[in-house]
Design an enzyme around this catalytic site. Structure first.
Site, mmCIF file in Angstrom:
data_model
loop_
_atom_site.group_PDB
_atom_site.id
_atom_site.type_symbol
_atom_site.label_atom_id
_atom_site.label_comp_id
_atom_site.label_asym_id
_atom_site.label_seq_id
_atom_site.Cartn_x
_atom_site.Cartn_y
_atom_site.Cartn_z
ATOM 1 N N TYR A 112 0.855 -1.186 0.000
ATOM 2 C CA TYR A 112 0.000 0.000 0.000
ATOM 3 C C TYR A 112 0.893 1.240 0.000
ATOM 4 O O TYR A 112 1.520 1.567 1.004
ATOM 5 C CB TYR A 112 -0.909 -0.031 1.233
ATOM 6 C CG TYR A 112 -1.865 1.139 1.378
ATOM 7 C CD1 TYR A 112 -2.226 1.933 0.298
ATOM 8 C CD2 TYR A 112 -2.433 1.421 2.613
ATOM 9 C CE1 TYR A 112 -3.115 2.985 0.444
ATOM 10 C CE2 TYR A 112 -3.328 2.468 2.778
ATOM 11 C CZ TYR A 112 -3.663 3.256 1.692
ATOM 12 O OH TYR A 112 -4.543 4.303 1.844
ATOM 13 N N LYS A 142 -1.522 -1.280 -4.016
ATOM 14 C CA LYS A 142 -2.550 -0.238 -4.040
ATOM 15 C C LYS A 142 -1.793 1.078 -4.089
ATOM 16 O O LYS A 142 -1.134 1.466 -3.127
ATOM 17 C CB LYS A 142 -3.464 -0.279 -2.821
ATOM 18 C CG LYS A 142 -4.552 0.805 -2.906
ATOM 19 C CD LYS A 142 -5.216 1.092 -1.588
ATOM 20 C CE LYS A 142 -6.153 2.305 -1.749
ATOM 21 N NZ LYS A 142 -6.647 2.810 -0.465
ATOM 22 N N ILE A 182 -10.006 1.963 -5.837
ATOM 23 C CA ILE A 182 -10.468 1.769 -4.462
ATOM 24 C C ILE A 182 -10.923 3.140 -3.992
ATOM 25 O O ILE A 182 -10.114 4.046 -3.797
ATOM 26 C CB ILE A 182 -9.371 1.182 -3.567
ATOM 27 C CG1 ILE A 182 -9.004 -0.218 -4.073
ATOM 28 C CG2 ILE A 182 -9.838 1.118 -2.118
ATOM 29 C CD1 ILE A 182 -7.968 -0.940 -3.237
#
Length: 269
Positions: A112, A142, A182
């Site tokens: 992330y 991500k 997202i």
């Protein structure tokens, strides 16, 4: 909880990214994070893909949370890097992530990268390239950084999936081959419609949906932004997600009502 899951599905959301930034993961205790993860698995497994974000500033806690996430049955897990003592090289990032990913070795793992929160401005592509040989369950990243060249660069790593966490850049990132956003649940339908228009070659409609997403983002910021604004918007949709953890600020009833009126005026609710 069931009504909230139904709301997300109606918004064309297909998965949840739990205890991340808007989920206030770094502000929760280890036990609270375990409870949240367990609850999502118990109530949403099979209905939504569940990705648990287990990172923070303490590697040992992240290892414990990763092992728990794997045990209860999440579909994947992700980890940010510490924001106080910061990694200075991509090698250091991989060394931090390696034992965390190994705590749930059969579960897909994602790095992330959210540099404007962590303060770690390193090369995400290089992290994935180094990690491929050392983290067997590494599946991608991500990427929530605002630098689009970095997103494109990261997307070029073979065998890695890149998800984007930038609400206001979804249309341009589609052209880079990144098609998994997202986002906050309340904008899910906007991005679904945008993606459908893009796939159908209707750029006029896609641009209209992107403009609408940016307008909603600006409206939120005009009312103060932050975690408090996200929870206030959800309250306007009929969901009380509780107060924001300090130092984030919870909206007063009057602030929520002012936000509700703006959302109505702009036809977001």
């Amino acid at each position: 909880m069931d009504r909230y899951i139904k709301f997300l599905q109606d918004m064309k959301i297909t998965g949840v990214y739990t205890t991340g930034t808007n989920g206030e993961g770094p502000s929760l205790t280890v036990e609270e994070r375990k409870t949240v993860t367990q609850l999502w698995v118990d109530r949403a497994k099979g209905k939504l893909t569940i990705i648990a974000q287990i990172g923070g500033c303490n590697q040992r806690e992240a290892i414990e949370l990763a092992a728990h996430a794997g045990k209860v049955g999440v579909d994947a897990f992700a980890c940010m890097v510490p924001s106080f003592f910061k990694a200075k090289t991509e090698e250091a990032v991989v060394s931090f992530l390696e034992p965390i990913a190994a705590a749930a070795p059969t579960v897909p793992f994602y790095y992330y990268d959210i540099n404007f929160f962590t303060g770690v401005y390193l090369n995400c592509r290089r992290v994935l390239e180094l990690g491929k040989s050392r983290i067997p369950n590494l599946k991608g990243a991500k990427y929530s950084c605002r630098e689009m060249p970095g997103l494109f660069d990261t997307s070029l790593v073979d065998g890695m999936q890149v998800m984007s966490g930038t609400d206001d850049q979804f249309l341009p990132i589609l052209s880079l081959g990144v098609d998994v956003p997202i986002v906050n649940g309340y904008v899910g339908r906007i991005f679904y419609d945008l993606h459908e228009a893009y796939k159908n070659g209707d750029m006029k409609a896609a641009r209209k949906h992107q403009e609408r997403a940016i307008r909603l983002s600006k409206l939120r910021e005009a009312h103060g932004g932050g975690i408090g604004s996200v929870k206030a918007i959800m309250k306007c949709f009929g969901f009380n997600l509780g107060p924001a953890r300090l130092p984030e600020v919870t909206f007063t009833d009057a602030q929520v009502e002012a936000l509700r009126q703006d959302l109505k005026k702009n036809e977001f609710i």
